[in-house]
Design a protein around this motif. Structure first.
Motif, PDB file in Angstrom:
ATOM      1  N   ARG A  33      -1.233  14.422  -4.773  1.00  0.00           N
ATOM      2  CA  ARG A  33      -1.557  13.113  -5.349  1.00  0.00           C
ATOM      3  C   ARG A  33      -2.539  13.300  -6.488  1.00  0.00           C
ATOM      4  O   ARG A  33      -3.731  13.494  -6.285  1.00  0.00           O
ATOM      5  CB  ARG A  33      -2.128  12.175  -4.274  1.00  0.00           C
ATOM      6  CG  ARG A  33      -2.230  10.735  -4.774  1.00  0.00           C
ATOM      7  CD  ARG A  33      -2.540   9.757  -3.661  1.00  0.00           C
ATOM      8  NE  ARG A  33      -1.553   9.787  -2.603  1.00  0.00           N
ATOM      9  CZ  ARG A  33      -0.323   9.256  -2.698  1.00  0.00           C
ATOM     10  NH1 ARG A  33       0.038   8.646  -3.799  1.00  0.00           N
ATOM     11  NH2 ARG A  33       0.514   9.337  -1.693  1.00  0.00           N
ATOM     12  N   GLN A  34      -2.005  13.248  -7.700  1.00  0.00           N
ATOM     13  CA  GLN A  34      -2.831  13.463  -8.881  1.00  0.00           C
ATOM     14  C   GLN A  34      -2.927  12.192  -9.704  1.00  0.00           C
ATOM     15  O   GLN A  34      -2.208  11.230  -9.468  1.00  0.00           O
ATOM     16  CB  GLN A  34      -2.185  14.543  -9.757  1.00  0.00           C
ATOM     17  CG  GLN A  34      -2.071  15.897  -9.100  1.00  0.00           C
ATOM     18  CD  GLN A  34      -1.265  16.817  -9.988  1.00  0.00           C
ATOM     19  OE1 GLN A  34      -1.794  17.449 -10.877  1.00  0.00           O
ATOM     20  NE2 GLN A  34       0.025  16.869  -9.763  1.00  0.00           N
ATOM     21  N   GLU A  94      -5.086   6.712  -9.231  1.00  0.00           N
ATOM     22  CA  GLU A  94      -4.939   6.776  -7.772  1.00  0.00           C
ATOM     23  C   GLU A  94      -6.313   6.583  -7.129  1.00  0.00           C
ATOM     24  O   GLU A  94      -7.295   7.198  -7.569  1.00  0.00           O
ATOM     25  CB  GLU A  94      -4.380   8.138  -7.352  1.00  0.00           C
ATOM     26  CG  GLU A  94      -2.957   8.409  -7.805  1.00  0.00           C
ATOM     27  CD  GLU A  94      -1.907   7.768  -6.912  1.00  0.00           C
ATOM     28  OE1 GLU A  94      -2.271   7.078  -5.941  1.00  0.00           O
ATOM     29  OE2 GLU A  94      -0.705   7.951  -7.215  1.00  0.00           O
ATOM     30  N   TRP A 126       9.009  13.383  -1.072  1.00  0.00           N
ATOM     31  CA  TRP A 126       9.265  14.327  -2.168  1.00  0.00           C
ATOM     32  C   TRP A 126       9.996  13.588  -3.297  1.00  0.00           C
ATOM     33  O   TRP A 126       9.690  13.735  -4.469  1.00  0.00           O
ATOM     34  CB  TRP A 126      10.121  15.490  -1.641  1.00  0.00           C
ATOM     35  CG  TRP A 126      10.141  16.711  -2.495  1.00  0.00           C
ATOM     36  CD1 TRP A 126       9.782  16.791  -3.807  1.00  0.00           C
ATOM     37  CD2 TRP A 126      10.527  18.033  -2.112  1.00  0.00           C
ATOM     38  NE1 TRP A 126       9.921  18.085  -4.251  1.00  0.00           N
ATOM     39  CE2 TRP A 126      10.382  18.863  -3.228  1.00  0.00           C
ATOM     40  CE3 TRP A 126      10.996  18.591  -0.917  1.00  0.00           C
ATOM     41  CZ2 TRP A 126      10.690  20.218  -3.203  1.00  0.00           C
ATOM     42  CZ3 TRP A 126      11.304  19.941  -0.887  1.00  0.00           C
ATOM     43  CH2 TRP A 126      11.136  20.753  -2.028  1.00  0.00           C
ATOM     44  N   GLU A 127      10.970  12.762  -2.895  1.00  0.00           N
ATOM     45  CA  GLU A 127      11.712  11.993  -3.909  1.00  0.00           C
ATOM     46  C   GLU A 127      12.182  10.684  -3.279  1.00  0.00           C
ATOM     47  O   GLU A 127      12.471  10.640  -2.083  1.00  0.00           O
ATOM     48  CB  GLU A 127      12.922  12.819  -4.381  1.00  0.00           C
ATOM     49  CG  GLU A 127      13.873  12.049  -5.276  1.00  0.00           C
ATOM     50  CD  GLU A 127      14.708  12.943  -6.187  1.00  0.00           C
ATOM     51  OE1 GLU A 127      14.186  13.912  -6.755  1.00  0.00           O
ATOM     52  OE2 GLU A 127      15.901  12.640  -6.327  1.00  0.00           O
ATOM     53  N   GLY A 128      12.270   9.653  -4.097  1.00  0.00           N
ATOM     54  CA  GLY A 128      12.747   8.357  -3.605  1.00  0.00           C
ATOM     55  C   GLY A 128      14.133   8.045  -4.165  1.00  0.00           C
ATOM     56  O   GLY A 128      14.408   8.313  -5.338  1.00  0.00           O
ATOM     57  N   PHE A 140       0.480  13.360 -13.709  1.00  0.00           N
ATOM     58  CA  PHE A 140       1.511  14.173 -13.076  1.00  0.00           C
ATOM     59  C   PHE A 140       2.824  13.979 -13.828  1.00  0.00           C
ATOM     60  O   PHE A 140       2.892  13.212 -14.787  1.00  0.00           O
ATOM     61  CB  PHE A 140       1.652  13.823 -11.585  1.00  0.00           C
ATOM     62  CG  PHE A 140       1.936  12.368 -11.322  1.00  0.00           C
ATOM     63  CD1 PHE A 140       0.912  11.436 -11.325  1.00  0.00           C
ATOM     64  CD2 PHE A 140       3.224  11.927 -11.087  1.00  0.00           C
ATOM     65  CE1 PHE A 140       1.176  10.094 -11.097  1.00  0.00           C
ATOM     66  CE2 PHE A 140       3.502  10.580 -10.858  1.00  0.00           C
ATOM     67  CZ  PHE A 140       2.457   9.668 -10.867  1.00  0.00           C
ATOM     68  N   LEU A 192      -1.954  19.246  -5.622  1.00  0.00           N
ATOM     69  CA  LEU A 192      -1.017  18.635  -6.568  1.00  0.00           C
ATOM     70  C   LEU A 192      -0.282  17.443  -5.962  1.00  0.00           C
ATOM     71  O   LEU A 192       0.484  16.788  -6.658  1.00  0.00           O
ATOM     72  CB  LEU A 192       0.026  19.667  -7.018  1.00  0.00           C
ATOM     73  CG  LEU A 192      -0.521  20.966  -7.592  1.00  0.00           C
ATOM     74  CD1 LEU A 192       0.615  21.887  -7.998  1.00  0.00           C
ATOM     75  CD2 LEU A 192      -1.399  20.680  -8.814  1.00  0.00           C
ATOM     76  N   SER A 251      14.046   9.267  -7.996  1.00  0.00           N
ATOM     77  CA  SER A 251      12.782   9.501  -8.688  1.00  0.00           C
ATOM     78  C   SER A 251      11.918  10.491  -7.906  1.00  0.00           C
ATOM     79  O   SER A 251      11.499  10.214  -6.782  1.00  0.00           O
ATOM     80  CB  SER A 251      12.059   8.154  -8.824  1.00  0.00           C
ATOM     81  OG  SER A 251      10.836   8.337  -9.474  1.00  0.00           O
ATOM     82  N   GLN A 280       7.017  13.235 -13.640  1.00  0.00           N
ATOM     83  CA  GLN A 280       8.107  12.707 -12.812  1.00  0.00           C
ATOM     84  C   GLN A 280       9.455  13.066 -13.403  1.00  0.00           C
ATOM     85  O   GLN A 280       9.570  13.273 -14.612  1.00  0.00           O
ATOM     86  CB  GLN A 280       8.027  11.181 -12.767  1.00  0.00           C
ATOM     87  CG  GLN A 280       6.834  10.662 -12.021  1.00  0.00           C
ATOM     88  CD  GLN A 280       6.866   9.160 -11.911  1.00  0.00           C
ATOM     89  OE1 GLN A 280       7.006   8.469 -12.914  1.00  0.00           O
ATOM     90  NE2 GLN A 280       6.725   8.634 -10.710  1.00  0.00           N
ATOM     91  N   HIS A 339      16.412   4.859  -4.769  1.00  0.00           N
ATOM     92  CA  HIS A 339      16.147   3.413  -4.765  1.00  0.00           C
ATOM     93  C   HIS A 339      17.325   2.586  -5.245  1.00  0.00           C
ATOM     94  O   HIS A 339      18.005   2.961  -6.193  1.00  0.00           O
ATOM     95  CB  HIS A 339      14.919   3.113  -5.652  1.00  0.00           C
ATOM     96  CG  HIS A 339      13.689   3.830  -5.191  1.00  0.00           C
ATOM     97  ND1 HIS A 339      12.879   4.538  -6.039  1.00  0.00           N
ATOM     98  CD2 HIS A 339      13.150   3.963  -3.964  1.00  0.00           C
ATOM     99  CE1 HIS A 339      11.878   5.076  -5.346  1.00  0.00           C
ATOM    100  NE2 HIS A 339      12.028   4.741  -4.083  1.00  0.00           N
ATOM    101  N   ARG A 399      -1.721   7.600 -13.188  1.00  0.00           N
ATOM    102  CA  ARG A 399      -2.104   6.544 -12.244  1.00  0.00           C
ATOM    103  C   ARG A 399      -3.559   6.725 -11.844  1.00  0.00           C
ATOM    104  O   ARG A 399      -3.970   7.844 -11.533  1.00  0.00           O
ATOM    105  CB  ARG A 399      -1.252   6.610 -10.961  1.00  0.00           C
ATOM    106  CG  ARG A 399       0.187   6.266 -11.213  1.00  0.00           C
ATOM    107  CD  ARG A 399       1.031   6.285  -9.961  1.00  0.00           C
ATOM    108  NE  ARG A 399       2.432   6.118 -10.344  1.00  0.00           N
ATOM    109  CZ  ARG A 399       3.457   6.174  -9.528  1.00  0.00           C
ATOM    110  NH1 ARG A 399       3.266   6.361  -8.231  1.00  0.00           N
ATOM    111  NH2 ARG A 399       4.687   6.022  -9.972  1.00  0.00           N
ATOM    112  N   GLY A 447       9.166  14.292  -8.385  1.00  0.00           N
ATOM    113  CA  GLY A 447       8.066  14.793  -9.191  1.00  0.00           C
ATOM    114  C   GLY A 447       8.085  16.301  -9.334  1.00  0.00           C
ATOM    115  O   GLY A 447       8.381  17.023  -8.379  1.00  0.00           O
ATOM    116  N   ARG A 451      -6.393   4.596   1.648  1.00  0.00           N
ATOM    117  CA  ARG A 451      -5.479   3.547   1.211  1.00  0.00           C
ATOM    118  C   ARG A 451      -5.053   2.787   2.446  1.00  0.00           C
ATOM    119  O   ARG A 451      -4.671   3.393   3.449  1.00  0.00           O
ATOM    120  CB  ARG A 451      -4.249   4.179   0.548  1.00  0.00           C
ATOM    121  CG  ARG A 451      -4.236   3.993  -0.943  1.00  0.00           C
ATOM    122  CD  ARG A 451      -3.150   4.774  -1.580  1.00  0.00           C
ATOM    123  NE  ARG A 451      -1.823   4.239  -1.288  1.00  0.00           N
ATOM    124  CZ  ARG A 451      -0.724   4.683  -1.888  1.00  0.00           C
ATOM    125  NH1 ARG A 451      -0.787   5.639  -2.785  1.00  0.00           N
ATOM    126  NH2 ARG A 451       0.457   4.185  -1.595  1.00  0.00           N
TER     127      ARG A 451
END
Ligand code: ATP
Length: 454
Positions: free
Chosen positions: A204-205, A195, A278-280, A208, A202, A319, A210, A282, A193, A321, A111
């Motif tokens: 980046r799946q 991706e 791990w978490e955002g 998944f 686990l 947010s 959330q 926002h 997604r 996962g 990416r």
């Protein structure tokens, strides 16, 4: 949450390779590659008997901390498929894209936003130094179709993020509950997604799960609630890990911030892959409700019942996962401890007792004594009604302790000859391997006190 007694210092234990966890997960029934007998599908996994228990505990603990113990938060469970216009309003159809490059030499795919700046500038593969292709753009939404008649089928998407349902149900929640701003709506659910670089187990799946809190506030209180949830969520993660020094905040740079966001933070955990999100947390301002008001024609503003002020609430989002929590907890908990007697090292999963998939194992000391077996089976049956308990009478007691240590069982109950005389059992604790005698009658309360969240 309380920690188990005798927890040794773990700050200096080495980072665990992902492959070690992949192998443990397969061997002990936590996670299996999906449709493995057909060659599998990259980025999609199934959860085995222990995995499903751990996942359920992780979900339940989040739900308990966020929904059940906060009077100003309620939960919903939205559908995976929605009207396609949702994804136009949210901006995903237009902007939910990744740019990727391939290495012409080693054929690896990256990416663009994950490459070090110097590799982008020099157009150079970070692994072999080969030349990179021109960036290509891909939309991450997974398409699906509703209806059976060709030509009349409606194209839509499997949701690319779970939180959209919360904005869609916000007005119904307001009308059907007694919530008033400031208040929050939580949800746990699957997201999908396409991706471009699924991988790292686990982490980046493509499918998944959330968890989201969307907390609705008046704009004048935005900063205060943003700071509040930022701290609460950090404390939450600190409470379930051993290696507190592997957790940090990372502030988003101005080039990463959405145009409506004054600030954003990731809670990151350090693994062999480096520091990872791990978490955002926002700052979503009034972006989501304004867009859905505009696209649907449905006014999503809120009227303060006391002052009569009408406004679109601003949103603080947290947010994270379930799957990253699952993976990071295993990476955090796994340890190979040297055996002082020079035998094989002890593999132990130091999972928080309240999240551990199996809470207790009941073990008769010897297999050849009927009375011991019957007493142990009775204790197991009694405990099974209260928590996940396993009965095991196969192999010597040392081997059985090791089997339980490897899957993170915090307590083993051993039924021995003294039990038959005085109705007490040995309770052996996983981390410090200390042992105490407990009366059979007091055993349920003794264990419940240590394995339920409070
Ligand atoms: P990234 O930049 O790593 O792609 P993101 O910023 O797009 O992630 P969000 O959309 O904010 O991620 O998702 C919220 C949370 O969902 C993440 O913090 C992570 O825990 C989880 N998550 C996101 N994408 C995946 C995935 N592909 N596999 C597993 N969990 C994921």
């Amino acid at each position: 949450m309380t920690q188990t007694e005798n927890r040794p210092s773990v700050s200096d234990t080495p980072l665990v390779p992902i492959e070690t966890i992949v192998s443990l997960c397969k061997r002990r029934g936590f996670v299996y590659p999906n449709s493995e007998i057909y060659g599998g599908v990259a980025g999609i996994y199934d959860f085995g008997p222990l995995g499903v228990e751990l996942r359920n505990n992780i979900r339940r603990y989040w739900w308990w901390s966020m929904v059940q113990t906060n009077d100003n938060i309620v939960g919903i469970e939205g559908a995976i498929i929605t009207n396609r216009k949702v994804w136009e309003a949210s901006g995903h159809v237009e902007n939910f894209v990744d740019r990727l490059v391939d290495c012409k030499n080693c054929k690896r795919r990256f990416r663009l936003d994950h490459l070090p700046a110097e590799n982008v500038e020099q157009n150079k593969c970070p692994v072999c130094g080969g030349e990179l292709t021109e960036p290509r753009t891909f939309n991450l939404l997974m398409e699906t179709y509703l209806g059976v008649v060709e030509g009349e089928r409606m194209q839509t998407y499997l949701r690319g993020e779970a939180c959209q349902n919360i904005y869609l149900d916000y007005d119904n929640v307001l009308k059907s509950s007694r919530m008033q701003v400031p208040f929050g709506i939580c949800q746990i659910g699957k997201a999908f997604r396409n991706e471009v670089t699924p991988g790292n187990f686990l982490f980046r799946q493509r499918e998944f799960e959330q968890w989201d809190l969307q907390f609705f506030v008046h704009s004048s209180e935005m900063q205060q609630w943003f700071d509040y949830w930022k701290e609460r969520r950090f404390e939450w993660y600190q409470g379930i890990i051993n290696h507190k020094d592997r957790l940090r905040f990372r502030a988003h740079g101005s080039d990463e911030l959405a145009h409506y966001a004054k600030q954003a933070f990731d809670i990151e955990y350090r693994t062999v892959l480096g520091w990872q999100e791990w978490e955002g947390i926002h700052w979503r301002q009034d972006w989501d409700l304004s867009r859905h008001s505009q696209y649907s024609g449905h006014d999503l503003s809120y009227t303060n019942p006391v002052t009569g002020e009408k406004f679109i609430p601003w949103i603080v989002e947290t947010s994270g996962g379930v799957d990253r929590t699952f993976l990071f907890l295993l990476l955090d908990a796994y340890e190979e401890e040297p055996d002082p007697a020079g035998k094989e090292p002890r593999t132990v999963l130091r999972l928080h007792p309240m999240l551990a998939p199996v809470k207790v194992a009941v073990l008769p000391l010897q297999k050849n004594k009927e009375e011991l077996l019957n007493t142990a089976k009775n204790i197991h049956k009694r405990l099974q009604r209260l928590m996940v308990s396993q009965y095991d009478d196969v192999a010597n007691i040392g081997r059985r302790y090791r089997r339980q240590d490897e899957i993170g069982t915090p307590y083993c109950v051993t039924v021995d000859f003294q039990t038959l005389d005085d109705q007490t059992v040995t309770v052996r604790e996983r981390d410090g391997m200390t042992q105490v005698r407990v009366a059979i009658n007091e055993l349920p309360a003794y264990l419940l006190e240590r394995v339920t969240w409070k």
